[in-house]
Design an enzyme around this catalytic site. Structure first.
Site, PDB file in Angstrom:
ATOM      1  N   GLU A   1      46.975  37.206  35.177  1.00  0.00           N
ATOM      2  CA  GLU A   1      47.002  37.111  36.794  1.00  0.00           C
ATOM      3  C   GLU A   1      47.659  35.877  36.925  1.00  0.00           C
ATOM      4  O   GLU A   1      47.309  34.676  36.624  1.00  0.00           O
ATOM      5  CB  GLU A   1      45.613  37.265  37.340  1.00  0.00           C
ATOM      6  CG  GLU A   1      45.623  37.159  38.754  1.00  0.00           C
ATOM      7  CD  GLU A   1      45.343  38.637  39.422  1.00  0.00           C
ATOM      8  OE1 GLU A   1      45.640  38.816  40.569  1.00  0.00           O
ATOM      9  OE2 GLU A   1      45.522  39.478  38.629  1.00  0.00           O
TER      10      GLU A   1
ATOM     11  N   CYS B   1      46.499  32.371  44.855  1.00  0.00           N
ATOM     12  CA  CYS B   1      47.923  33.182  44.152  1.00  0.00           C
ATOM     13  C   CYS B   1      47.894  34.297  45.216  1.00  0.00           C
ATOM     14  O   CYS B   1      49.353  34.513  45.397  1.00  0.00           O
ATOM     15  CB  CYS B   1      47.693  33.793  42.881  1.00  0.00           C
ATOM     16  SG  CYS B   1      46.024  34.754  42.757  1.00  0.00           S
TER      17      CYS B   1
END
Length: 475
Positions: A230, A264
């Site tokens: 990720e 993110c």
């Protein structure tokens, strides 16, 4: 002598904590210990594992003040530190409720061989390694580990050396639940400890930057183990003509600035139709300017300090590049170094374009560059003009138009007439596109099932096939 790493306090700038560097030999020994305990953990069944995690949840609750204090020292945030702990507690409950149903297997007759039954077996990977980042240290250490533990894996977690304080406080809670302590451990250190971890586990989950993720992927390939990545994002928000600007600006501000933009999935670039551009910028600027820093009083304000001083340098360089290329700062825009901490007020930029780093590279701060577009086709092209593909948002007066646009966006999770919804609900599977990651979704059912290898048992209850049936003349 044990090597140590000094840790910086993001509010004071002081290096007031240190951690040991866990060596490769120590990691190998911990891995061997956890591997020895994992079969009993697996064979005990999911109900027993749920009971253990529920007892751990009670320990977390009892130690909430100590954990939140450590997280606050790590991140400079108070309310979000408590929110991380509540998020972990909610995660334990959510996966405890879902795990039994996701682990059900059945037997069915083969469609091709009438006398054969097919039975599935879910075989958990013995040992998961987790390398977690500094922006949400607690939540992102356990977002992979909790479902893996319920699946029957053991786990080793290496937190970021930037925000490691919480691990000691959480480790005390796991030590009070022996069954969990046997299959879950923290290690500390920098990239060397992370590299050694890869060599000692069966599966790796990494959350972090694209640059480091590529190195992790190469090391996992060399070790011939699966890896879930990720990575970064440069999430777009697109405001289609005629959108409700009050709704859009409120949503976009929250999704850009929450956590000081150090997430993110933060929105990092905004595209607004030229017919509403000036009004949008004015409204967003007004709301951003009213969003205050939690400085000097950590109990007031909304926007905390920048956790990692090196990231502050990146934000500053992006702003300088944008202004040098013609961007206009509507509010904010100045990095402040006060009392040893790094701070930046929510920042709105206009007159931006894709020649600027602030529109192409991950900024990771509360910065909102707003660009005008002329046509919907142009907006889609701009939204997809990126190496990233984590998530995004689209606003429109007609939901059907927004959905049609979202379906063409090259990202894994798109909020429609809102923003940042991947942080609010975890029920749907979403995979990263492009350089934003690899592997199955950590949300939705695959968030747990990705920790299994699927095994098939073929039960023949009829006659066996003789070798003569395989003769060349019978083909």
């Amino acid at each position: 002598m044990t090597e140590t790493i000094k840790v910086r306090n993001p509010r004071s700038g002081a290096y007031d904590y240190e951690i040991p560097v866990t060596t490769g030999d120590e990691i190998e020994a911990i891995a061997a210990e956890l591997r020895g305990a994992q079969p009993a953990w697996r064979e005990g069944g999911v109900a027993a594992r749920i009971d253990v995690l529920q007892r751990w949840k009670a320990e977390l609750t009892d130690s909430a003040d100590a954990i939140v204090a450590a997280l606050s020292a790590d991140t400079g945030r108070k309310a979000l530190a408590r929110g991380e702990l509540l998020g972990l507690i909610g995660m334990i409950d959510r996966w405890s409720a879902d795990a039994p149903g996701l682990m059900e297997t059945d037997e069915r007759p083969s469609d091709q061989l009438p006398d054969v039954a097919l039975r599935q077996q879910l075989d958990p990977y013995p040992l998961l390694g987790v390398i977690s980042p500094w922006n949400f240290p607690l939540l992102l250490s356990f977002i992979d580990a909790v479902p893996a533990l319920l699946a029957g894996c053991a786990a080793i977690i290496k937190p970021s050396e930037v925000t490691p304080r919480f691990a000691a406080a959480v480790g005390e809670t796991t030590a009070r639940v022996p069954e969990l302590h046997y299959v879950l451990r923290f290690i500390s250190g920098d990239g060397r400890s992370g590299a050694a971890l890869i060599d000692n586990v069966d599966l790796l989950a990494f959350t972090g930057s694209v640059a480091t993720g590529k190195k992790v992927a190469a090391a996992a390939a060399a070790a011939f183990i699966p890896v879930f990545l990720e990575l970064g994002g440069k999430d777009p928000a697109v405001v289609l003509p005629g959108s409700d600007l009050d709704r859009a600006t409120t949503s976009i501000l929250r999704a850009s600035v929450a956590g000081t933009g150090q997430a993110c999935q933060s929105l990092e670039r905004i595209y607004v139709h030229e017919s509403q551009y000036d009004e949008f910028v004015e409204l967003l600027t007004k709301k951003a300017a009213a969003t205050k820093l939690s400085y000097p009083d950590p109990d007031s304000g909304i926007v905390g300090p920048l956790i990692f001083d090196k990231q502050a340098d990146i934000i500053e360089s992006h702003l300088e590049d944008a202004v040098a290329r013609g961007a206009v700062v509507q509010t904010g825009g100045k990095l402040m170094r006060q009392d040893g901490g790094c701070w930046i007020e929510p920042t709105v930029l206009s007159n931006v374009d894709h020649s600027m780093l602030i529109m192409t590279d991950e900024t990771f701060g509360p910065v909102m560059p707003v660009m005008a577009y002329s046509t919907v086709d142009e907006a889609l092209k701009l939204a997809n003009d990126t190496h990233y593909g984590l998530s995004g948002a689209v606003f429109a007066p007609d939901e059907g138009d927004a959905v049609a646009f979202a379906q063409q966006m090259q990202a894994g999770g798109i909020s429609v007439n809102d923003a940042g919804m991947t942080t609010m609900t975890f029920e749907a599977c979403k995979q990263a596109f492009k350089y934003s990651g690899l592997g199955p979704s950590r949300m939705g059912p695959t968030g747990l099932t990705r920790f299994f290898r699927e095994k098939a048992l073929y039960l023949n209850r009829g006659a066996v096939t003789p070798i003569e049936s395989q003769a060349e003349g019978n083909t």
